[in-house]
Design a protein around this motif. Structure first.
Motif, PDB file in Angstrom:
ATOM      1  N   LYS A 139       0.834  -1.203   0.000  1.00 12.06           N
ATOM      2  CA  LYS A 139       0.000   0.000   0.000  1.00 12.06           C
ATOM      3  C   LYS A 139       0.870   1.254   0.000  1.00 12.06           C
ATOM      4  O   LYS A 139       1.770   1.417   0.822  1.00 12.06           O
ATOM      5  N   GLY A 140       0.615   2.099  -0.976  1.00 14.10           N
ATOM      6  CA  GLY A 140       1.374   3.330  -1.121  1.00 14.10           C
ATOM      7  C   GLY A 140       2.722   3.169  -1.783  1.00 14.10           C
ATOM      8  O   GLY A 140       3.430   4.151  -2.014  1.00 14.10           O
ATOM      9  N   ARG A 141       3.095   1.941  -2.128  1.00 11.73           N
ATOM     10  CA  ARG A 141       4.411   1.680  -2.716  1.00 11.73           C
ATOM     11  C   ARG A 141       4.303   1.523  -4.230  1.00 11.73           C
ATOM     12  O   ARG A 141       3.219   1.389  -4.797  1.00 11.73           O
ATOM     13  N   LYS A 142       5.451   1.485  -4.883  1.00 13.15           N
ATOM     14  CA  LYS A 142       5.507   1.387  -6.338  1.00 13.15           C
ATOM     15  C   LYS A 142       5.454  -0.077  -6.773  1.00 13.15           C
ATOM     16  O   LYS A 142       6.348  -0.860  -6.448  1.00 13.15           O
ATOM     17  N   LEU A 143       4.406  -0.419  -7.523  1.00 13.55           N
ATOM     18  CA  LEU A 143       4.226  -1.772  -8.030  1.00 13.55           C
ATOM     19  C   LEU A 143       4.283  -1.741  -9.550  1.00 13.55           C
ATOM     20  O   LEU A 143       3.490  -1.058 -10.200  1.00 13.55           O
ATOM     21  N   ALA A 144       5.217  -2.487 -10.115  1.00 13.35           N
ATOM     22  CA  ALA A 144       5.435  -2.464 -11.563  1.00 13.35           C
ATOM     23  C   ALA A 144       4.863  -3.694 -12.233  1.00 13.35           C
ATOM     24  O   ALA A 144       4.940  -4.802 -11.707  1.00 13.35           O
ATOM     25  N   PHE A 145       4.278  -3.482 -13.405  1.00 15.08           N
ATOM     26  CA  PHE A 145       3.853  -4.551 -14.304  1.00 15.08           C
ATOM     27  C   PHE A 145       3.595  -3.928 -15.662  1.00 15.08           C
ATOM     28  O   PHE A 145       3.555  -2.700 -15.797  1.00 15.08           O
ATOM     29  N   THR A 146       3.440  -4.766 -16.663  1.00 19.00           N
ATOM     30  CA  THR A 146       3.142  -4.278 -18.008  1.00 19.00           C
ATOM     31  C   THR A 146       1.638  -4.157 -18.175  1.00 19.00           C
ATOM     32  O   THR A 146       0.921  -5.156 -18.078  1.00 19.00           O
ATOM     33  N   ARG A 147       1.165  -2.956 -18.390  1.00 20.07           N
ATOM     34  CA  ARG A 147      -0.265  -2.725 -18.559  1.00 20.07           C
ATOM     35  C   ARG A 147      -0.792  -3.519 -19.755  1.00 20.07           C
ATOM     36  O   ARG A 147      -0.186  -3.554 -20.818  1.00 20.07           O
ATOM     37  N   GLY A 148      -1.920  -4.181 -19.558  1.00 18.23           N
ATOM     38  CA  GLY A 148      -2.523  -4.969 -20.624  1.00 18.23           C
ATOM     39  C   GLY A 148      -1.972  -6.373 -20.740  1.00 18.23           C
ATOM     40  O   GLY A 148      -2.408  -7.129 -21.603  1.00 18.23           O
ATOM     41  N   SER A 149      -1.025  -6.735 -19.873  1.00 16.40           N
ATOM     42  CA  SER A 149      -0.449  -8.075 -19.905  1.00 16.40           C
ATOM     43  C   SER A 149      -1.114  -8.953 -18.858  1.00 16.40           C
ATOM     44  O   SER A 149      -1.914  -8.495 -18.042  1.00 16.40           O
ATOM     45  N   SER A 150      -0.734 -10.234 -18.835  1.00 22.52           N
ATOM     46  CA  SER A 150      -1.271 -11.131 -17.825  1.00 22.52           C
ATOM     47  C   SER A 150      -0.875 -10.666 -16.425  1.00 22.52           C
ATOM     48  O   SER A 150      -1.598 -10.903 -15.451  1.00 22.52           O
ATOM     49  N   ALA A 151       0.274  -9.994 -16.305  1.00 26.23           N
ATOM     50  CA  ALA A 151       0.699  -9.473 -15.004  1.00 26.23           C
ATOM     51  C   ALA A 151      -0.270  -8.423 -14.478  1.00 26.23           C
ATOM     52  O   ALA A 151      -0.417  -8.256 -13.258  1.00 26.23           O
ATOM     53  N   HIS A 152      -0.929  -7.707 -15.373  1.00 22.41           N
ATOM     54  CA  HIS A 152      -1.922  -6.707 -14.976  1.00 22.41           C
ATOM     55  C   HIS A 152      -3.066  -7.382 -14.210  1.00 22.41           C
ATOM     56  O   HIS A 152      -3.480  -6.926 -13.132  1.00 22.41           O
ATOM     57  N   ASN A 153      -3.540  -8.484 -14.750  1.00 22.55           N
ATOM     58  CA  ASN A 153      -4.614  -9.219 -14.085  1.00 22.55           C
ATOM     59  C   ASN A 153      -4.153  -9.793 -12.749  1.00 22.55           C
ATOM     60  O   ASN A 153      -4.880  -9.746 -11.747  1.00 22.55           O
ATOM     61  N   VAL A 158      -4.333 -10.178  -6.872  1.00 22.09           N
ATOM     62  CA  VAL A 158      -3.552 -10.276  -5.642  1.00 22.09           C
ATOM     63  C   VAL A 158      -3.847  -9.116  -4.702  1.00 22.09           C
ATOM     64  O   VAL A 158      -3.986  -9.298  -3.487  1.00 22.09           O
ATOM     65  N   LEU A 159      -3.960  -7.918  -5.248  1.00 22.85           N
ATOM     66  CA  LEU A 159      -4.283  -6.767  -4.409  1.00 22.85           C
ATOM     67  C   LEU A 159      -5.668  -6.924  -3.781  1.00 22.85           C
ATOM     68  O   LEU A 159      -5.866  -6.630  -2.595  1.00 22.85           O
ATOM     69  N   GLU A 160      -6.631  -7.404  -4.571  1.00 27.47           N
ATOM     70  CA  GLU A 160      -7.977  -7.609  -4.021  1.00 27.47           C
ATOM     71  C   GLU A 160      -7.963  -8.628  -2.890  1.00 27.47           C
ATOM     72  O   GLU A 160      -8.713  -8.498  -1.919  1.00 27.47           O
ATOM     73  N   SER A 161      -7.092  -9.636  -2.983  1.00 24.87           N
ATOM     74  CA  SER A 161      -7.020 -10.643  -1.928  1.00 24.87           C
ATOM     75  C   SER A 161      -6.535 -10.048  -0.609  1.00 24.87           C
ATOM     76  O   SER A 161      -6.773 -10.611   0.463  1.00 24.87           O
ATOM     77  N   ALA A 162      -5.861  -8.892  -0.704  1.00 25.71           N
ATOM     78  CA  ALA A 162      -5.374  -8.213   0.494  1.00 25.71           C
ATOM     79  C   ALA A 162      -6.240  -7.003   0.857  1.00 25.71           C
ATOM     80  O   ALA A 162      -5.844  -6.190   1.699  1.00 25.71           O
ATOM     81  N   GLY A 163      -7.401  -6.885   0.202  1.00 26.47           N
ATOM     82  CA  GLY A 163      -8.298  -5.772   0.487  1.00 26.47           C
ATOM     83  C   GLY A 163      -7.857  -4.467  -0.130  1.00 26.47           C
ATOM     84  O   GLY A 163      -8.288  -3.385   0.320  1.00 26.47           O
ATOM     85  N   LEU A 164      -7.030  -4.527  -1.173  1.00 26.40           N
ATOM     86  CA  LEU A 164      -6.529  -3.333  -1.837  1.00 26.40           C
ATOM     87  C   LEU A 164      -6.992  -3.293  -3.294  1.00 26.40           C
ATOM     88  O   LEU A 164      -7.485  -4.286  -3.830  1.00 26.40           O
ATOM     89  N   THR A 165      -6.798  -2.153  -3.928  1.00 22.01           N
ATOM     90  CA  THR A 165      -7.031  -2.002  -5.357  1.00 22.01           C
ATOM     91  C   THR A 165      -5.803  -1.343  -5.978  1.00 22.01           C
ATOM     92  O   THR A 165      -4.871  -0.934  -5.265  1.00 22.01           O
TER      93      THR A 165
END
Length: 326
Positions: A139-153, A158-165
């Motif tokens: 939360k509040g930190r920098k999370l990297a992934f390629t937008r539109g890739s499987s990593a995006h999903n 994973v964030l939802e599983s921790a109550g985050l978006t």
């Protein structure tokens, strides 16, 4: 670069789907359908690469009536989908998320076969000394992934599983190579990534696994995707192509050492690294079923619910069930 927003406009959707240059490429037109040339897009990994190198795929399509098979290499899924969208290729493969973005942008693609993935060939990494010990700590930190890739999903799930978006983190939209450099320099706190980058970062850049691949329902899928015109005009050739891909996938699963050697020759990566990654990889292709459609629909609905794609997508409208399996 940090995204200004996690919501995609129509223009951004086209870019994320790999269709930003569609108008420029559309002028290239399609090949001569009468010549029965099958144009296949591939990346330097997985079953499509194996199919190109082994040559059994080409032989199978020639036996099925193709005049020729042409192979076109792409660096990633989005440009491959761009070529598919404008008729530059007839068949290619990507992970589960890129075709959703492309479908939302109006690409004439069809899901033709699926690889069900364990998710073990990737995960979420952080630096060994980051102090981040759970997904909630992002939360509040920098999370990297390629937008539109499987990593995006994966990031969303994973964030939802921790109550985050995605709004609770600083999303950094980077391709794998750029993200690897940023991670090595400490410029990002978390990284959602797949092999071989996933394993390389652990070996070379002091990476620690924050969440292993496959956890929190992040297994996902990869797809063989066909152009609608190819499926409509050449259904027998498409079925033959999928039979051949399935045969190559079976060969890869039975000959993982040889698969690693082939990938080492093609990519220049170390054989030791690839032996490790190939052991965790999934290669089998199976037909599109109602279960597969429902699973992909869940991903599409999630992206629409969160406003990441601006329009709803109906996966069943792009499902090709003309292949019953090899």
């Amino acid at each position: 670069m940090v995204q200004a927003s996690n919501r995609l406009s129509r223009r951004s959707l086209l870019s994320a789907a790999g269709l930003g240059g569609l108008a420029l490429l559309a002028g290239c037109g399609k090949g001569d359908d009468g010549a029965a040339v099958v144009r296949v897009g591939y990346q330097k990994n997985g079953v499509f690469l194996l199919a190109k190198q082994r040559g059994e795929f080409d032989k199978a399509l020639l036996r099925a009536g193709a005049a020729k098979v042409e192979w076109l290499e792409f660096a990633a899924g989005p440009p491959l989908l761009e070529a598919l969208a404008v008729g530059g290729i007839d068949l290619g493969g990507t992970g589960d998320t890129p075709p959703i973005f492309a479908q939302a942008a109006g690409a004439p693609l069809l899901y033709a076969a699926v690889q069900k993935l364990s998710g073990k060939a990737g995960g979420i990494l952080t630096q060994a000394n980051s102090g981040i010990n759970s997904i909630a700590d992002l939360k509040g930190r920098k999370l990297a992934f390629t937008r539109g890739s499987s990593a995006h999903n994966i990031a969303v799930v994973v964030l939802e599983s921790a109550g985050l978006t995605l709004d609770d983190v600083q999303v950094v939209n980077l391709g794998p190579a750029d993200a690897a450099a940023a991670f090595a320099q400490g410029g990002i706190d978390g990284w959602v990534i797949w092999d071989p980058y996933y394993t390389l970062a652990q070996q070379q850049n002091n990476a620690r696994i924050l969440l292993p691949g496959g956890a929190s329902g992040t297994g996902g899928a990869a797809y063989a995707l066909a152009h609608r015109d190819f499926a409509a005009k050449r259904p027998a050739l498409l079925a033959a192509a999928l039979d051949a891909l399935a045969a190559d996938g079976h060969w890869a699963e039975q000959n993982r050492g040889a698969m690693a050697e082939l990938m080492a020759r093609e990519t220049g990566l170390s054989l030791e690294l690839l032996r490790d990654t190939v052991e965790r990889a999934d290669f089998a292709y199976t037909p599109i079923t109602a279960e597969v459609i429902a699973a992909q629909q869940t991903v599409a609905d999630r992206f629409h619910r969160l406003g990441i794609i601006p329009v709803p997508v109906k996966i069943a409208d792009a499902a090709w069930t003309g292949w019953k399996g090899a």
